[in-house]
Design an enzyme around this catalytic site. Sequence first.
Site, PDB file in Angstrom:
ATOM      1  N   ASP A  47       0.843  -1.192   0.000  1.00  0.00           N
ATOM      2  CA  ASP A  47       0.000   0.000   0.000  1.00  0.00           C
ATOM      3  C   ASP A  47       0.877   1.240   0.000  1.00  0.00           C
ATOM      4  OD1 ASP A  47      -1.961   2.027   0.968  1.00  0.00           O
ATOM      5  OD2 ASP A  47      -3.209   0.253   1.254  1.00  0.00           O
ATOM      6  N   HIS A 104      -8.046  -1.139  -9.410  1.00  0.00           N
ATOM      7  CA  HIS A 104      -7.866  -0.031  -8.466  1.00  0.00           C
ATOM      8  C   HIS A 104      -6.792   0.948  -8.936  1.00  0.00           C
ATOM      9  CE1 HIS A 104      -7.998   2.084  -4.668  1.00  0.00           C
ATOM     10  NE2 HIS A 104      -6.686   1.970  -4.569  1.00  0.00           N
TER      11      HIS A 104
END
Lengths: 403, 403
Positions: free
Chosen positions: A222, A313
Amino acid sequence: MAERPSRGQLRLNRRRLFAGSAAVVAAGATLTQCSIARSSVTQELSDSAVEPFHGRHQAGITTAPQAHALFVALDLAPAPGRGPRDALAAVLKLWTSDAARLTQGRAALADTEPELAQRPARLTVTVGLGPRLFDRIALGHRRPRAAAEPPGFATDRLEPQWCGGDLLLQICADDPITLAHTSRVLLKNVRTMTTVRWRQTGFRNAAGGRGGSMRNLMGQIDGTVNITDAAGFDRHVWHDGEDQPWFAGGTILVLRRIRAEMDTWDEIDRASKELAVGRRLDTGAPLTGSSEFDEPDFAATDRGIPVIPPNSHIAVARHRSDDERFLRRPYNYDDAPPTGRTTDSGLIFATYQRDPAAQFTPVQRRLAEADALNEWITTIGSATFAILPGVDDDGYLGESLLG
Amino acid sequence: MAERPSRGQLRLNRRRLFAGSAAVVAAGATLTQCSIARSSVTQELSDSAVEPFHGRHQAGITTAPQAHALFVALDLAPAPGRGPRDALAAVLKLWTSDAARLTQGRAALADTEPELAQRPARLTVTVGLGPRLFDRIALGHRRPRAAAEPPGFATDRLEPQWCGGDLLLQICADDPITLAHTSRVLLKNVRTMTTVRWRQTGFRNAAGGRGGSMRNLMGQIDGTVNITDAAGFDRHVWHDGEDQPWFAGGTILVLRRIRAEMDTWDEIDRASKELAVGRRLDTGAPLTGSSEFDEPDFAATDRGIPVIPPNSHIAVARHRSDDERFLRRPYNYDDAPPTGRTTDSGLIFATYQRDPAAQFTPVQRRLAEADALNEWITTIGSATFAILPGVDDDGYLGESLLG
């Protein structure tokens, strides 16, 4: 299992390493691949390490993320006969005084557990004001235009207990005891003037590990694409005071609480997860690359089909222009689940930018419309705060607004 | 502020330090006073460090305490048509298999986030059975006599949500992400056979700091007098199987949740706090000594008045005979307080012993009657578990009972 020097060896080597600097303990992350050089995550092991408190900007924003964070939203609840603006100034003066000391490893004034201040562990304290507060203190005309709640998004499932607030207190540290003590000091000192609205506790990898980008609890790396340099911070993060000179050096925090739907996420296979994200789960590399920091090639196709799905995403989240970029500084949360659920976890998605309407909102609008990940993530909280400009040695946070 | 080597210096030194052992990052605590030599708290910085899983005893008991802990109590809730004993065996086999892998830095079988297993960070998984479970599985005659709830104490204010449980899962690690992933794997794999009864999250100082004994959130150095050597563990902690041969190598955990009444604690001055505890707040030294590990002199008087008050915490808690000693492995907790309270914090007081009736109970009875600290601490939870003996490579936890 990794080979490990024995305790005796370590002690000897440590003595040699830190000879002449008895108070210091410090070491760092393994140097793997490009993690240190490329990532904004740096690792410090020393619990005596300090982050500066005074300066043009508050710390805790471009600071390399500490292992632990607590975000607390408070509402002003001034005593009868005291105006909200006076109460706000009193709160900000107290917090400035306490934070200036605690972040440097010194006990707060009248600290009842002064020894708990001795391990600052890169403690930062960051303070912001909610958009609605400006009207409450009769200073609506001094609210920066950028300090406004983003619009609702179709995929939002906002729960009031995670939204809004007059004041934000963000406390980050590499040591959880430091964080607990700091929050106790800062909150108890303002308890007659505030009520706590919500409180979110988050974590990343412990400091002192091998470094590299954090993984979230869904298993993804992330934060690969992020702003990491001073020019980028100046351009995208720090407000220049354009419409409100008092706010120069501040920034706008949009804090989203994003629940991970772990039970359904765990039902799909790895290939499907990777297509939803657009990156490999193991390396974090884009599906068109081989290592985390390779540039994704959104035009690449395989037998006519895009290698990175257009609704993945990363394809949807990608900034369409440089103006859309903002700083992300997320933390994981993992709280006690309600009865019948296995997990209550997800991301405290903290984003910092000069103007959410131009940066956060267009990206989030695209994500709400098309992100393949939406099936497995749900935004349940949202709050926006004008993070105050930094403070000099002799000032207090918010003085340029209230002074 | 402490002097700190620059990143470049550190990198060079680290390279030299770990030459030939590229996968290893490890360093440790400052050598202050006698803390390393005398304390049971050791510090590891490496997120690749592993604790052994297999052996005569479970890990997580005499293991140097990791920074983070999660204690989860579960009740067996077998599917219709399946007996509780079968369900228990299934749970224990799953946990054994998962823990044997995860603690060694390997993904669990069918781990849906295998990358989150890559930083074991000294992960331990420790499993126990509640006293009432033995009757539920029709093995009441095999319950060790020592596996019995202690009596109630006058100062207890037990809240049912923090008491009891058929099964205990104790997960400890130096990295909070490791802990979150492990708890997810272990809990989701047994969700059709169990319900979660309570869950307590705790922390100590982050690994990699300066070492020494932990301070609790009341500011006291906690855990100075403890059992730290193998002979002591054998004598006081490990059950010898006397009445139940299957239990040899196990131990009994009495886990108390002790709330700190911080608001009233913070109203008294330091001298009063030190008299209540019997130790100095700054150094942890007994009031008759000058450093933490000095032996308290309970007979010392000053103008006829005992220097360490007879009702001080250390005077009352002190073992009256060697037989009363037990291992303490406490964690702090700091949860979201209910509305109107500033803090909900205290100690998850985990104690391990061969027989609570002979060790924990006499000490706690004295404390309940006389401890000066009682005014500022309240026991709100209590649970007892028979911590199963360790397991070999080819066995499963509890096999000596169920196999």
